[in-house]
Design a protein around this motif. Structure first.
Motif, PDB file in Angstrom:
ATOM      1  N   MET A  47      38.197  -7.308  29.980  1.00 14.63           N
ATOM      2  CA  MET A  47      39.570  -7.079  30.425  1.00 14.63           C
ATOM      3  C   MET A  47      39.985  -5.635  30.207  1.00 14.63           C
ATOM      4  SD  MET A  47      41.850  -9.374  31.605  1.00 14.63           S
ATOM      5  CE  MET A  47      43.344  -9.032  30.672  1.00 14.63           C
ATOM      6  N   THR A  48      39.593  -5.080  29.073  1.00 16.00           N
ATOM      7  CA  THR A  48      39.917  -3.682  28.788  1.00 16.00           C
ATOM      8  C   THR A  48      39.269  -2.768  29.823  1.00 16.00           C
ATOM      9  OG1 THR A  48      40.164  -4.070  26.413  1.00 16.00           O
ATOM     10  CG2 THR A  48      39.675  -1.820  27.095  1.00 16.00           C
ATOM     11  N   GLY A  49      38.041  -3.070  30.211  1.00 15.96           N
ATOM     12  CA  GLY A  49      37.353  -2.264  31.213  1.00 15.96           C
ATOM     13  C   GLY A  49      38.044  -2.310  32.564  1.00 15.96           C
ATOM     14  N   VAL A  50      38.483  -3.505  32.972  1.00 20.02           N
ATOM     15  CA  VAL A  50      39.208  -3.635  34.243  1.00 20.02           C
ATOM     16  C   VAL A  50      40.479  -2.791  34.212  1.00 20.02           C
ATOM     17  CG1 VAL A  50      40.465  -5.233  35.736  1.00 20.02           C
ATOM     18  CG2 VAL A  50      38.277  -5.929  34.727  1.00 20.02           C
ATOM     19  N   ALA A  51      41.222  -2.879  33.113  1.00 19.53           N
ATOM     20  CA  ALA A  51      42.461  -2.108  32.997  1.00 19.53           C
ATOM     21  C   ALA A  51      42.182  -0.608  32.988  1.00 19.53           C
ATOM     22  CB  ALA A  51      43.194  -2.518  31.719  1.00 19.53           C
ATOM     23  N   LEU A  52      41.109  -0.190  32.334  1.00 14.14           N
ATOM     24  CA  LEU A  52      40.744   1.231  32.335  1.00 14.14           C
ATOM     25  C   LEU A  52      40.414   1.710  33.742  1.00 14.14           C
ATOM     26  CD1 LEU A  52      38.535   1.594  29.117  1.00 14.14           C
ATOM     27  CD2 LEU A  52      40.711   2.746  29.587  1.00 14.14           C
ATOM     28  N   GLY A  53      39.816   0.830  34.533  1.00 18.75           N
ATOM     29  CA  GLY A  53      39.523   1.177  35.914  1.00 18.75           C
ATOM     30  C   GLY A  53      40.782   1.518  36.689  1.00 18.75           C
ATOM     31  N   PHE A  54      41.823   0.712  36.493  1.00 19.37           N
ATOM     32  CA  PHE A  54      43.104   0.994  37.148  1.00 19.37           C
ATOM     33  C   PHE A  54      43.726   2.273  36.605  1.00 19.37           C
ATOM     34  CE2 PHE A  54      42.903  -3.564  38.199  1.00 19.37           C
ATOM     35  CZ  PHE A  54      43.321  -3.530  39.527  1.00 19.37           C
ATOM     36  N   LEU A  55      43.651   2.464  35.299  1.00 23.03           N
ATOM     37  CA  LEU A  55      44.271   3.636  34.675  1.00 23.03           C
ATOM     38  C   LEU A  55      43.592   4.926  35.111  1.00 23.03           C
ATOM     39  CD1 LEU A  55      46.287   4.796  32.573  1.00 23.03           C
ATOM     40  CD2 LEU A  55      44.487   4.474  30.841  1.00 23.03           C
ATOM     41  N   LEU A  56      42.275   4.924  35.193  1.00 23.97           N
ATOM     42  CA  LEU A  56      41.503   6.134  35.514  1.00 23.97           C
ATOM     43  C   LEU A  56      41.200   6.260  37.000  1.00 23.97           C
ATOM     44  CD1 LEU A  56      38.969   5.997  32.529  1.00 23.97           C
ATOM     45  CD2 LEU A  56      41.129   7.269  32.668  1.00 23.97           C
ATOM     46  N   ASN A  57      41.723   5.329  37.787  1.00 24.08           N
ATOM     47  CA  ASN A  57      41.481   5.322  39.233  1.00 24.08           C
ATOM     48  C   ASN A  57      39.978   5.257  39.533  1.00 24.08           C
ATOM     49  OD1 ASN A  57      42.325   5.276  41.919  1.00 24.08           O
ATOM     50  ND2 ASN A  57      42.196   7.515  42.131  1.00 24.08           N
ATOM     51  N   ALA A  58      39.295   4.435  38.777  1.00 26.64           N
ATOM     52  CA  ALA A  58      37.856   4.230  38.945  1.00 26.64           C
ATOM     53  C   ALA A  58      37.604   2.785  39.337  1.00 26.64           C
ATOM     54  CB  ALA A  58      37.125   4.571  37.647  1.00 26.64           C
ATOM     55  N   SER A  59      36.352   2.456  39.641  1.00 29.55           N
ATOM     56  CA  SER A  59      36.013   1.085  40.021  1.00 29.55           C
ATOM     57  C   SER A  59      36.190   0.145  38.828  1.00 29.55           C
ATOM     58  CB  SER A  59      34.564   1.022  40.503  1.00 29.55           C
ATOM     59  OG  SER A  59      34.128  -0.329  40.613  1.00 29.55           O
ATOM     60  N   PRO A  60      37.062  -0.868  38.937  1.00 32.94           N
ATOM     61  CA  PRO A  60      37.233  -1.818  37.830  1.00 32.94           C
ATOM     62  C   PRO A  60      35.937  -2.552  37.477  1.00 32.94           C
ATOM     63  CG  PRO A  60      39.061  -1.997  39.371  1.00 32.94           C
ATOM     64  CD  PRO A  60      38.029  -1.115  40.020  1.00 32.94           C
ATOM     65  N   VAL A  61      35.091  -2.809  38.489  1.00 35.24           N
ATOM     66  CA  VAL A  61      33.837  -3.536  38.227  1.00 35.24           C
ATOM     67  C   VAL A  61      32.908  -2.706  37.338  1.00 35.24           C
ATOM     68  CG1 VAL A  61      31.757  -4.509  39.264  1.00 35.24           C
ATOM     69  CG2 VAL A  61      33.975  -4.843  40.368  1.00 35.24           C
ATOM     70  N   VAL A 132      31.018  -5.810  46.405  1.00 33.91           N
ATOM     71  CA  VAL A 132      29.764  -6.476  46.772  1.00 33.91           C
ATOM     72  C   VAL A 132      28.570  -5.594  46.438  1.00 33.91           C
ATOM     73  CG1 VAL A 132      28.375  -7.343  48.693  1.00 33.91           C
ATOM     74  CG2 VAL A 132      30.794  -7.925  48.544  1.00 33.91           C
ATOM     75  N   THR A 133      28.691  -4.297  46.732  1.00 35.41           N
ATOM     76  CA  THR A 133      27.601  -3.370  46.413  1.00 35.41           C
ATOM     77  C   THR A 133      27.309  -3.374  44.911  1.00 35.41           C
ATOM     78  OG1 THR A 133      28.187  -1.938  48.267  1.00 35.41           O
ATOM     79  CG2 THR A 133      26.840  -0.971  46.525  1.00 35.41           C
ATOM     80  N   ALA A 134      28.371  -3.300  44.108  1.00 35.35           N
ATOM     81  CA  ALA A 134      28.204  -3.316  42.659  1.00 35.35           C
ATOM     82  C   ALA A 134      27.602  -4.630  42.188  1.00 35.35           C
ATOM     83  CB  ALA A 134      29.552  -3.076  41.976  1.00 35.35           C
ATOM     84  N   VAL A 135      28.082  -5.735  42.754  1.00 30.78           N
ATOM     85  CA  VAL A 135      27.593  -7.058  42.353  1.00 30.78           C
ATOM     86  C   VAL A 135      26.119  -7.218  42.696  1.00 30.78           C
ATOM     87  CG1 VAL A 135      27.752  -9.517  42.900  1.00 30.78           C
ATOM     88  CG2 VAL A 135      29.826  -8.218  42.409  1.00 30.78           C
TER      89      VAL A 135
END
Length: 288
Positions: A47-61, A132-135
């Protein structure tokens, strides 16, 4: 089928197949070593990683993968020490990850806890081409590890001391299992959701154990069950407009109940066969 006319359903079904294969594959090892709830803990940390993705404008996955891997390694190091304070440390890690995700998402520009809903419970409509690419990449890693190293991983899960005596790198393999479980969590979160991914690691395996004997048979049947319920749940979600994660898990529970019902006469048949074989051996001994 009209659902295949939509690009988002094509992406969702592909992701569902990969979830159905990977989650039970690593789950078989976790169940073998009695760490069935590990996926749930990693999901909290991710969950922390997903939120960091939003904060840093990076891929949440990808951010969730990074944080989940770090968290999983921490869990394995705590487990390997075997101290009584380990449970407390793990609890702090689990709930700290969940709390961190809630706080960080609110710091992101335009972010709110509503942004996390699809990651918590899964959503077929939000699976993007980038996801999908990441998955696909992450799933390839999970499949390569769980199938390519199945003999070594099984040996470690069955008896660490024996595996160490035979010369296997036990610590490395334990860490590899933890990392693979973390990667699987991020593979499954777009379809099943972080809060329900542990169910897909455990329930298909538990269902398979009802009707199989041996590790390889359990692994194979669990993966088949995982694919069937993931595809069925994702398809059903399209028609009934329900959360994909909950639908898939309920179908998995239904399969478990069916397998349980089938296992009773199967176990009785096996017991009768074993008894008959024993009687034949006894008669042969008497004749001799």
């Amino acid at each position: 089928m009209d659902l295949l006319d939509y690009a988002f359903m094509q992406r969702a079904l592909l992701a569902a197949v990969l979830v159905g294969v990977t989650a039970p594959a690593i789950g078989t090892y976790l169940v073998q070593r009695r760490q069935a709830v590990m996926g749930d803990g990693i999901g909290h940390v991710a969950m922390t990683g997903v939120a960091l993705g939003f904060l840093l404008n990076a891929s949440p996955v990808w951010m969730a993968t990074l944080v989940a891997v770090i968290g999983a390694v921490g869990m394995e190091l705590i487990r390997s020490r075997g101290k009584t304070s380990g449970d407390i440390a793990l609890a702090m890690l689990f709930y700290g990850g969940l709390a961190g995700g809630v706080i960080i998402i609110n710091l992101a520009p335009g972010g709110s806890t509503a942004n996390l809903t699809s990651y918590l419970f899964g959503s077929i409509t939000t699976v993007s081409a980038e996801d999908v690419t990441a998955v696909v990449i992450l799933a390839a890693f999970v499949i390569a590890v769980t199938l390519g190293l199945r003999r070594q991983l099984f040996a470690v899960c069955q008896d660490e001391e024996f595996a160490r005596v035979t010369g296997l790198p036990v610590r490395f393999l334990n860490l590899l299992i933890a990392v693979t479980a973390a990667v699987t969590v991020t593979v499954a979160m777009r379809i099943v959701g972080l809060l329900l991914v542990s169910a897909m690691m455990v329930i298909p395996v538990a269902a398979a154990q009802r009707v199989t004997r041996g590790f390889t048979a359990t692994l194979s049947v669990a993966m088949v069950i995982g694919v069937l319920v993931s595809l069925s749940g994702t398809t059903l979600t399209y028609y009934i407009d329900a959360p994909s994660g909950g639908t898939i898990v309920l179908l998995a529970i239904g399969v478990f109940m069916v397998m349980t019902a089938l296992s009773t006469p199967l176990a009785r048949r096996r017991a009768n066969a074993a008894r008959a074989a024993e009687e034949v051996c006894t008669r042969d001994d008497v004749k001799v």
